[in-house]
Scaffold this active site. Structure first.
Site, mmCIF file in Angstrom:
data_model
loop_
_atom_site.group_PDB
_atom_site.id
_atom_site.type_symbol
_atom_site.label_atom_id
_atom_site.label_comp_id
_atom_site.label_asym_id
_atom_site.label_seq_id
_atom_site.Cartn_x
_atom_site.Cartn_y
_atom_site.Cartn_z
ATOM 1 N N HIS A 178 9.483 41.445 43.231
ATOM 2 C CA HIS A 178 10.057 42.252 42.150
ATOM 3 C C HIS A 178 9.482 43.660 42.214
ATOM 4 C CE1 HIS A 178 11.400 38.805 39.241
ATOM 5 N NE2 HIS A 178 11.919 38.692 40.447
ATOM 6 N N TYR B 285 9.776 41.723 29.101
ATOM 7 C CA TYR B 285 8.752 41.635 28.058
ATOM 8 C C TYR B 285 9.354 42.281 26.810
ATOM 9 C CZ TYR B 285 5.125 40.442 31.509
ATOM 10 O OH TYR B 285 4.376 39.823 32.482
ATOM 11 N N PRO C 170 -2.127 35.279 28.771
ATOM 12 C CA PRO C 170 -1.185 35.368 29.893
ATOM 13 C C PRO C 170 -0.336 36.653 29.935
ATOM 14 C CG PRO C 170 -0.389 33.814 28.228
ATOM 15 C CD PRO C 170 -1.769 34.216 27.810
ATOM 16 N N LYS D 244 -2.483 37.890 34.753
ATOM 17 C CA LYS D 244 -3.675 38.172 35.569
ATOM 18 C C LYS D 244 -4.496 36.954 35.986
ATOM 19 C CE LYS D 244 -3.367 42.438 36.188
ATOM 20 N NZ LYS D 244 -2.541 42.535 37.364
ATOM 21 N N TYR E 215 -0.778 46.277 36.493
ATOM 22 C CA TYR E 215 0.024 45.055 36.651
ATOM 23 C C TYR E 215 0.139 44.668 38.118
ATOM 24 C CZ TYR E 215 3.650 41.667 35.263
ATOM 25 O OH TYR E 215 4.358 40.522 35.016
HETATM 26 C C1 PHB Z 1 5.173 33.073 33.902
HETATM 27 O O1 PHB Z 1 6.167 33.167 34.616
HETATM 28 O O2 PHB Z 1 4.691 31.971 33.606
HETATM 29 C C2 PHB Z 1 4.548 34.303 33.382
HETATM 30 C C3 PHB Z 1 4.957 35.533 33.870
HETATM 31 C C4 PHB Z 1 4.386 36.695 33.369
HETATM 32 C C5 PHB Z 1 3.426 36.616 32.389
HETATM 33 C C6 PHB Z 1 3.003 35.386 31.909
HETATM 34 C C7 PHB Z 1 3.567 34.220 32.405
HETATM 35 O O3 PHB Z 1 2.874 37.762 31.898
#
Ligand code: PHB
Length: 388
Positions: A72, A198, A291, A295, A381
């Site tokens: 991505h 997000y 989460p 990270k 990130y």
């Molecule tokens: C996930 O796909 O489980 C996932 C992706 C991004 C995040 C947290 C979890 O920030």
């Protein structure tokens, strides 16, 4: 039994460390409380940083990741009526990969050369301040086992025995809990987005992630202590639709069959130092992040890479300088990720306080409209160097 490095925990940190040591010709033995099936089935993270993919590729573990994972360029950040794409590749030259931790775990198990003992009980760490540390445990058949080593690596998460084996006077624990959790679902439906979304929303944060072209992973902010049975499937999908902006600017969220539903607590923890005598901690045994910044797995990969290098110098060349620097170097990175995870978390989660909400929206507008703001997020990130 005797080996060079006794590894507690067969998750990604422990198995990757064992693999990297094996490449350097160093012997290890891994012990794990859970069954192999349990470890393999745990649903965890899904995002690998650029640097993590480099580590895995250099270790010969990148083939399936590159074939079946998805690169991505960035993420979407949104709030009601606005969605913005942050292009990490354009901003920093580095992207991220979507590849489930469960898949990486399979690759690590397939590549494994060291013995792994599963379903051991009562693992204890001994003589950690001597140069002959050892582990004891009870095998599934009830027999008492002992493993002598030169070094012990604690890769057994925050509830394992390694972290607790450091005497109270020799460690500091830094902790933050959040008054909210994530309700996570896996759904057998193609993702409704090409890259992760997000979403800030007055009702709470939502995240649209994915695992494969046919499997979506989505999350909703819920109060801490929420019982997943309070969230029947229809409620989950209608709240996701609302928070993710279904119907806005022609974007639709496609619901599908939910195959897993669980609540994840949100907390942050750092235990320092990450070394006590001949015990070295790696991954969740030393630090837990919420989460939101994706990270946790990346920190485990970085720790394993650093520790493998340090132990190779110590055990092959009898040079302990990298081992002596390990805790300081790993903690620097862990704190950077801890800060980033805290920052993403507090920017995106509803607190019920209107002042917080206005600050969050102001920050989101800045991060999505200023190149400096966007680059800061992108760098954290996608782009943390292995040893900052
Ligand atoms: C996930 O796909 O489980 C996932 C992706 C991004 C995040 C947290 C979890 O920030």
């Amino acid at each position: 039994m005797r080996t060079e490095v006794a590894i507690v925990g067969a998750g990604p940190a422990g198995l990757l460390l064992s693999h990297l040591l094996g490449l350097a010709g160093i012997e290890s033995v891994v012990v794990e409380t859970r069954s192999q099936a349990h470890v393999a089935a745990r649903i965890r993270a899904g995002i690998l940083e650029h640097g993590s993919v480099e580590v895995l590729t250099d270790a010969g573990l990148g083939a399936r990741l590159r074939a079946e994972g998805h690169r991505h360029r960035g993420i979407y950040l949104q709030w009601p009526h606005e969605r913005h794409h942050l292009d990490f590749v354009a901003l920093t030259g580095r992207g991220v990969w979507v590849y489930g931790q469960t898949e990486l775990q399979k690759d690590l198990v397939a590549a494994r050369t060291a013995p792994v003992f599963y379903e051991v009980a009562g693992t204890r760490l001994h003589e950690l301040t001597s140069d002959r540390p050892y582990l004891t445990w009870t095998a599934p058949d009830g027999t008492a086992q002992r493993l002598d080593a030169e070094v012990v690596a604690g890769c057994d998460g925050s509830f394992g025995p390694s972290r607790a084996a450091v005497p109270a006077g020799e460690r500091r624990t830094f902790e933050r809990t959040y008054p909210y959790s994530w309700l996570g679902i896996l759904a057998g439906v193609a993702p409704s987005t090409d890259e992760l979304i997000y979403a800030w929303h007055p009702n709470g944060f939502a995240l649209h992630s994915m695992r494969t072209p046919a499997v979506s992973r989505l999350y909703l902010q819920v109060p801490a202590g929420t019982d997943p049975s309070d969230w029947p499937d229809e409620r989950v999908w209608s709240e996701l639709a609302l928070r993710l902006g279904d119907g806005e600017r022609g974007w639709r969220l496609t619901p599908g069959p939910i195959t897993d539903k669980s609540v994840l607590p949100m907390r942050s923890l750092v235990q320092a130092p990450m070394r006590y005598g001949r015990l070295f901690l790696a991954g969740d045994a030393a630090h837990i992040v919420p989460p939101t910044g994706a990270k946790g797995l990346n920190l485990a990969v970085a720790d394993a890479a650093l520790l493998a290098r340090a132990l190779t110098a110590a055990l092959r060349e009898r040079r302990w300088d990298l081992a002596d620097a390990y805790s300081r170097t790993a903690l620097r990175r862990a704190w950077r990720s801890t800060h980033f995870s805290w920052w993403m978390t507090t920017m995106l989660h509803a607190t019920g306080d209107p002042f917080d909400a206005e600050l969050q929206l102001s920050q989101l507008r800045w991060v999505t409209s200023s190149r400096a703001g966007a680059t800061g997020l992108a760098e954290n990130y996608a782009g943390l160097p292995l040893a900052p």
